[in-house]
Enzyme design. Structure first.
Site, PDB file in Angstrom:
ATOM      1  N   ASN A 110       0.982  -1.025   0.529  1.00  0.00           N
ATOM      2  CA  ASN A 110      -0.173   0.157  -0.392  1.00  0.00           C
ATOM      3  C   ASN A 110       1.653   1.394  -0.190  1.00  0.00           C
ATOM      4  OD1 ASN A 110      -2.239  -0.975   0.204  1.00  0.00           O
ATOM      5  ND2 ASN A 110      -2.151  -1.436   2.502  1.00  0.00           N
TER       6      ASN A 110
ATOM      7  N   LYS B 219       5.920   3.296  -3.561  1.00  0.00           N
ATOM      8  CA  LYS B 219       6.161   2.079  -4.363  1.00  0.00           C
ATOM      9  C   LYS B 219       5.080   1.584  -5.777  1.00  0.00           C
ATOM     10  CE  LYS B 219       9.098  -0.511  -1.815  1.00  0.00           C
ATOM     11  NZ  LYS B 219       9.303  -1.431  -1.190  1.00  0.00           N
TER      12      LYS B 219
ATOM     13  N   ASP C 156      10.432  -6.650  -3.029  1.00  0.00           N
ATOM     14  CA  ASP C 156      11.248  -6.407  -1.943  1.00  0.00           C
ATOM     15  C   ASP C 156      13.299  -5.504  -2.213  1.00  0.00           C
ATOM     16  OD1 ASP C 156      11.206  -6.995   1.431  1.00  0.00           O
ATOM     17  OD2 ASP C 156      13.023  -7.430   0.814  1.00  0.00           O
ATOM     18  N   SER C 157      12.837  -4.334  -1.746  1.00  0.00           N
ATOM     19  CA  SER C 157      13.970  -3.754  -1.865  1.00  0.00           C
ATOM     20  C   SER C 157      14.735  -2.773  -0.935  1.00  0.00           C
ATOM     21  CB  SER C 157      14.188  -2.653  -3.104  1.00  0.00           C
ATOM     22  OG  SER C 157      12.722  -1.847  -3.002  1.00  0.00           O
TER      23      SER C 157
END
Length: 204
Positions: A8, A12, A74-75
């Site tokens: 959410n 992003k 995922d970063s």
């Protein structure tokens, strides 16, 4: 084929929608009630797959698996001088109630503890897709230097402290088009297009 993002995070969501402008994309809270996902993995890939499969399980419970796939990201940033920290803990580097600002402050403090004003660093992004045909993932990287001050006002996370190789300014000083062209997330998303294109024909 529709895509629901396992996040959410408005920044992003905005970035991924801009990159995948040809797809019908939804934030998680547009499809179902938001829920906590424990990121217990030891790598970006493990955490990305945990998020994607958790959202896909929710889609199945709502009987939407023939219409939607789940996509997660995922970063994080890895700083050489800090033993490649914060890595997978980038989003919560400064603690349980971490914010982007508090994370940047902690990173600056950690550099100063070593009497450093900069260090080599790189961003990693893992893009994971969960669908009725299986789970898939890709990676993207961006290399450069992290500095002990914030510059620019375009971006989020550590963007204001990261100078990508080949540029004189930080990610926060770049325009959106340039950032989309070089970012770790964009590189991972570009590779994921092959996955999406392969899956799409089975959802028509």
């Amino acid at each position: 084929m529709k895509i629901v993002l396992a996040t959410n995070n408005k920044d992003k969501v905005k970035e991924i929608k801009a990159f995948y402008d040809g797809y019908e994309i939804y934030a998680l809270n547009e499809i179902c009630e938001p829920f906590e996902i424990d990121e217990t993995g030891s790598s970006f890939k493990e955490n990305a797959l945990i998020k994607a499969t958790a959202v896909y399980a929710k889609l199945c419970a709502l009987k939407l698996e023939n219409e939607f796939i789940a996509l997660s990201d995922d970063s994080g940033i890895s700083v050489e001088a800090l033993g490649f920290a914060p890595g997978i803990y980038s989003a919560r580097y400064s603690g349980k109630d971490a914010t982007d600002a508090s994370n940047r402050k902690k990173l600056t403090c950690e550099l100063h503890k070593l009497r450093l004003k900069k260090s080599g660093a790189f961003y990693t992004a893992c893009i994971a897709v969960a669908s009725k045909f299986g789970n898939f993932s890709t990676h993207g990287f961006m290399y450069g230097t992290v500095i002990d001050e914030e510059r620019g006002d375009n971006g989020f996370g550590y963007d204001f402290m990261f100078m990508p190789d080949g540029f004189d300014g930080t990610i926060g000083q770049l325009d959106v088009k340039t950032k989309l062209a070089i970012s770790h997330r964009s590189k991972g998303l570009e590779l994921a297009k092959y996955i999406l294109n392969s899956l799409e024909k089975y959802y028509k």
